[in-house]
Design an enzyme around this catalytic site. Sequence first.
Site, mmCIF file in Angstrom:
data_model
loop_
_atom_site.group_PDB
_atom_site.id
_atom_site.type_symbol
_atom_site.label_atom_id
_atom_site.label_comp_id
_atom_site.label_asym_id
_atom_site.label_seq_id
_atom_site.Cartn_x
_atom_site.Cartn_y
_atom_site.Cartn_z
ATOM 1 N N LYS A 71 0.835 -1.199 0.000
ATOM 2 C CA LYS A 71 0.000 0.000 0.000
ATOM 3 C C LYS A 71 0.863 1.239 0.000
ATOM 4 O O LYS A 71 1.764 1.387 0.834
ATOM 5 C CB LYS A 71 -0.897 0.003 1.236
ATOM 6 C CG LYS A 71 -1.804 1.207 1.357
ATOM 7 C CD LYS A 71 -2.658 1.069 2.613
ATOM 8 C CE LYS A 71 -3.603 2.226 2.792
ATOM 9 N NZ LYS A 71 -4.359 2.105 4.050
ATOM 10 N N SER A 108 -2.553 2.502 -17.692
ATOM 11 C CA SER A 108 -1.654 2.030 -16.648
ATOM 12 C C SER A 108 -1.464 3.152 -15.633
ATOM 13 O O SER A 108 -2.053 4.212 -15.740
ATOM 14 C CB SER A 108 -0.291 1.652 -17.226
ATOM 15 O OG SER A 108 0.268 2.775 -17.880
ATOM 16 N N THR A 132 -5.695 -1.062 -12.411
ATOM 17 C CA THR A 132 -4.819 -0.903 -13.564
ATOM 18 C C THR A 132 -3.535 -1.675 -13.258
ATOM 19 O O THR A 132 -3.496 -2.479 -12.331
ATOM 20 C CB THR A 132 -4.562 0.599 -13.878
ATOM 21 O OG1 THR A 132 -3.879 0.709 -15.117
ATOM 22 C CG2 THR A 132 -3.806 1.302 -12.779
ATOM 23 N N TYR A 133 -2.494 -1.443 -14.046
ATOM 24 C CA TYR A 133 -1.219 -2.120 -13.797
ATOM 25 C C TYR A 133 -0.102 -1.089 -13.768
ATOM 26 O O TYR A 133 -0.239 0.022 -14.280
ATOM 27 C CB TYR A 133 -0.950 -3.198 -14.860
ATOM 28 C CG TYR A 133 -0.790 -2.634 -16.255
ATOM 29 C CD1 TYR A 133 0.470 -2.293 -16.748
ATOM 30 C CD2 TYR A 133 -1.900 -2.411 -17.062
ATOM 31 C CE1 TYR A 133 0.611 -1.755 -18.020
ATOM 32 C CE2 TYR A 133 -1.754 -1.870 -18.326
ATOM 33 C CZ TYR A 133 -0.501 -1.551 -18.795
ATOM 34 O OH TYR A 133 -0.348 -0.997 -20.043
ATOM 35 N N GLY A 169 -3.984 6.677 -19.995
ATOM 36 C CA GLY A 169 -5.128 6.133 -20.711
ATOM 37 C C GLY A 169 -6.435 6.512 -20.045
ATOM 38 O O GLY A 169 -6.586 7.602 -19.493
ATOM 39 N N ALA A 170 -7.403 5.595 -20.089
ATOM 40 C CA ALA A 170 -8.740 5.872 -19.556
ATOM 41 C C ALA A 170 -8.703 6.265 -18.078
ATOM 42 O O ALA A 170 -9.519 7.086 -17.640
ATOM 43 C CB ALA A 170 -9.633 4.652 -19.753
ATOM 44 N N ALA A 171 -7.761 5.727 -17.313
ATOM 45 C CA ALA A 171 -7.664 6.063 -15.888
ATOM 46 C C ALA A 171 -7.375 7.549 -15.673
ATOM 47 O O ALA A 171 -7.697 8.099 -14.622
ATOM 48 C CB ALA A 171 -6.589 5.211 -15.215
#
Length: 117
Positions: free
Chosen positions: A9, A25, A57-58, A73-75
Site C-alpha cells: 500500500k 496504466s 490498472t497495472y 489512458g482511460a484512468a
Amino acid sequence: MLIEVLKSKLHCVRVTEANLNYMGSITIDEDLMDAANLIAGEKVHVVNNNNGERFETYIIKGERGSGCICLNGAAARKVQVGDVVIIMSYAQMDFEEAKQFKPAVVFPDVNTNRVLK
C-alpha cells in the site's frame, strides 16, 4: 483455502500527471515501488480520495526519485493532477500464512511523493 490479503500500500500519494493519450496504466516512481514491494506489470487498485473513484490498472516503472504518479489512458479521466490517491495490491495466500503476513505499507510525503525515512 486461499484468501486474498493486502500485500502493498502506498498511502496518500499525490497525482503528478494524467496522460489520456497513453495506453492504460499507472506510472509510479521506482523508489516508491521498491518501498512498497511493487513490481512493473503488477495489478493495483487505485482509490481517489478527492472524488471517490476506485479502479484497477497495472504498474509501469517511473523514473527513480521523480515522485511520479501518472495515470495513463482511460484512468487519466478518473483523476486530476494534485488529487491524493491510495494505491494497493493484494496477494493470495494460505489462510495460516496470511495470519502471519505483514503487508508493506508506505506513508510517503504527500507533497513530494518521497519515501519518508
